[in-house]
Design a protein around this motif. Structure first.
Motif, PDB file in Angstrom:
ATOM      1  N   PHE A  19     -34.118  -4.760  69.663  1.00  0.00           N
ATOM      2  CA  PHE A  19     -32.912  -4.428  70.415  1.00  0.00           C
ATOM      3  C   PHE A  19     -32.789  -5.432  71.556  1.00  0.00           C
ATOM      4  CE2 PHE A  19     -34.698  -0.570  68.603  1.00  0.00           C
ATOM      5  CZ  PHE A  19     -33.637  -0.143  67.810  1.00  0.00           C
ATOM      6  N   VAL A  20     -31.581  -5.914  71.782  1.00  0.00           N
ATOM      7  CA  VAL A  20     -31.388  -6.977  72.773  1.00  0.00           C
ATOM      8  C   VAL A  20     -31.675  -6.471  74.171  1.00  0.00           C
ATOM      9  CG1 VAL A  20     -29.720  -8.572  73.785  1.00  0.00           C
ATOM     10  CG2 VAL A  20     -29.764  -8.210  71.303  1.00  0.00           C
ATOM     11  N   PHE A  21     -31.147  -5.287  74.502  1.00  0.00           N
ATOM     12  CA  PHE A  21     -31.374  -4.702  75.824  1.00  0.00           C
ATOM     13  C   PHE A  21     -32.193  -3.424  75.681  1.00  0.00           C
ATOM     14  CE2 PHE A  21     -27.373  -7.074  76.498  1.00  0.00           C
ATOM     15  CZ  PHE A  21     -27.768  -7.873  77.559  1.00  0.00           C
ATOM     16  N   HIS A  22     -33.022  -3.159  76.664  1.00  0.00           N
ATOM     17  CA  HIS A  22     -33.884  -1.982  76.648  1.00  0.00           C
ATOM     18  C   HIS A  22     -33.782  -1.217  77.963  1.00  0.00           C
ATOM     19  CE1 HIS A  22     -36.388  -2.694  72.941  1.00  0.00           C
ATOM     20  NE2 HIS A  22     -35.865  -3.893  73.101  1.00  0.00           N
ATOM     21  N   ASN A  23     -33.570   0.091  77.844  1.00  0.00           N
ATOM     22  CA  ASN A  23     -33.762   1.099  78.895  1.00  0.00           C
ATOM     23  C   ASN A  23     -32.734   1.134  80.026  1.00  0.00           C
ATOM     24  OD1 ASN A  23     -35.907   1.975  77.436  1.00  0.00           O
ATOM     25  ND2 ASN A  23     -37.495   1.225  78.815  1.00  0.00           N
ATOM     26  N   ASP A  24     -32.303   0.030  80.572  1.00  0.00           N
ATOM     27  CA  ASP A  24     -31.383   0.054  81.716  1.00  0.00           C
ATOM     28  C   ASP A  24     -29.951  -0.045  81.207  1.00  0.00           C
ATOM     29  OD1 ASP A  24     -29.969  -0.287  84.063  1.00  0.00           O
ATOM     30  OD2 ASP A  24     -31.455  -1.616  84.972  1.00  0.00           O
ATOM     31  N   LEU A  25     -29.335   1.112  80.927  1.00  0.00           N
ATOM     32  CA  LEU A  25     -27.995   1.115  80.343  1.00  0.00           C
ATOM     33  C   LEU A  25     -26.939   0.518  81.275  1.00  0.00           C
ATOM     34  CD1 LEU A  25     -26.143   1.883  77.981  1.00  0.00           C
ATOM     35  CD2 LEU A  25     -25.949   4.175  79.003  1.00  0.00           C
ATOM     36  N   PRO A  26     -26.921   0.859  82.570  1.00  0.00           N
ATOM     37  CA  PRO A  26     -25.909   0.253  83.448  1.00  0.00           C
ATOM     38  C   PRO A  26     -26.002  -1.272  83.481  1.00  0.00           C
ATOM     39  CG  PRO A  26     -26.845   2.176  84.502  1.00  0.00           C
ATOM     40  CD  PRO A  26     -27.677   1.924  83.282  1.00  0.00           C
ATOM     41  N   ALA A  27     -27.219  -1.811  83.567  1.00  0.00           N
ATOM     42  CA  ALA A  27     -27.385  -3.266  83.600  1.00  0.00           C
ATOM     43  C   ALA A  27     -26.981  -3.887  82.268  1.00  0.00           C
ATOM     44  CB  ALA A  27     -28.833  -3.623  83.933  1.00  0.00           C
ATOM     45  N   ALA A  28     -27.311  -3.206  81.169  1.00  0.00           N
ATOM     46  CA  ALA A  28     -26.956  -3.722  79.846  1.00  0.00           C
ATOM     47  C   ALA A  28     -25.437  -3.768  79.673  1.00  0.00           C
ATOM     48  CB  ALA A  28     -27.575  -2.854  78.758  1.00  0.00           C
ATOM     49  N   CYS A  29     -24.747  -2.728  80.096  1.00  0.00           N
ATOM     50  CA  CYS A  29     -23.284  -2.708  79.983  1.00  0.00           C
ATOM     51  C   CYS A  29     -22.661  -3.806  80.836  1.00  0.00           C
ATOM     52  CB  CYS A  29     -22.742  -1.346  80.398  1.00  0.00           C
ATOM     53  SG  CYS A  29     -23.059  -0.024  79.199  1.00  0.00           S
TER      54      CYS A  29
END
Length: 275
Positions: A19-29
């Motif tokens: 998965f490209v981004f992990h755990n930090d949903l606000p930062a990923a968005c």
């Protein structure tokens, strides 16, 4: 229109997963929006977890959509599958997926069945396992239809399942399940292992394909392996295919770089025709 998406995992047990981004949903968005992605694909521990997130707020804030929601945590955390020899365990698996179907449908998004399809073993032969899977897909497809969405079934490579490894086998399973609300997820990493020609497999599957995992041969971002994406893009253009090309790749060398490589490759292949 082929739209771009990027994967975000919120499952701690999948920390090493593709998965490209992990755990930090606000930062990923925020990162996804800044790079120009249209959507995120979410891998969450459960439907309850999805509903507890400020997901709508984040999607609205960043002008993103939800492309799909994965169900693999059911296998990864609970070892649930749709062809488990134990009927009670199969029911738990189906309920886990049903709940995610309903949660994803609130965002007009489909749920994905990948690892939760399971595999046949000495306790459940292949014919029986496929029959159980087909029946479950029919019921879950009906659940998705009633929720106003579709269900995505993903053929996996031979090292991850011994049920359906190619798009053709996936099409045969969909025909057997008899639900128009179940579509195929064409993952280019798995297809690179199993298909003689990725482009031809896509052409043959045609409208059965509902979603694409846009990734290279080594499960890194598109452009960092040896897949030739040009015939794949040409095949999708020939089909006038509409859907998400979602980056499900390892965060190598890091999440930001993997996302940048993915969107750059997407723009080169699909940006003009998808504008």
């Amino acid at each position: 229109m082929i739209r771009s998406a990027v994967t975000v995992s919120l499952v701690e047990q999948a920390r090493r997963g593709p998965f490209v981004f992990h755990n930090d949903l606000p930062a990923a968005c925020a990162a996804a929006a800044e790079l120009g992605f249209h959507a995120i694909e979410l891998f969450a521990p459960s439907a309850q977890h999805i509903r507890q997130l400020p997901l709508q707020q984040l999607l609205t804030q960043h002008g993103l959509s939800l492309a799909a929601a994965g169900t693999g945590a059911g296998m990864l955390i609970h070892q649930l599958s749709l062809c488990d020899p134990d009927p009670a365990r199969r029911q738990q698996a189906e309920q886990f997926i049903s709940d995610i179907i309903d949660a994803a449908a609130e965002f007009q998004a489909p749920a994905i069945i990948g690892s939760m399809q399971g595999r046949w073993t000495e306790n459940t032969d292949r014919t029986t396992a496929l029959s159980l899977l087909s029946a479950a897909l029919h019921r879950l497809g009906d659940r998705a239809a009633k929720a106003g969405t579709v269900l995505l079934y993903e053929p996996l490579n031979r090292y991850e399942t011994n049920l359906c490894n190619t798009l053709q086998q996936g099409c045969e399973l969909l025909n057997a399940c008899g639900s128009d609300s179940v579509k195929l997820l064409a993952d280019l990493f798995h297809m690179n292992i199993e298909e003689t020609s990725i482009a031809q497999a896509l052409l043959d599957a045609g409208t059965a394909v509902g979603h694409i995992h846009f990734v290279d041969s080594n499960r890194q971002a598109a452009g960092l392996g040896h897949i030739d994406f040009r015939p794949i893009a040409a095949a999708l253009q020939q089909l006038n295919w509409h859907g998400y090309a979602s980056a499900e790749a390892f965060p190598l060398p890091d999440s930001q770089s993997a996302a940048e490589h993915s969107i750059r490759s997407w723009q080169q292949l699909f940006g003009r025709q998808s504008a």
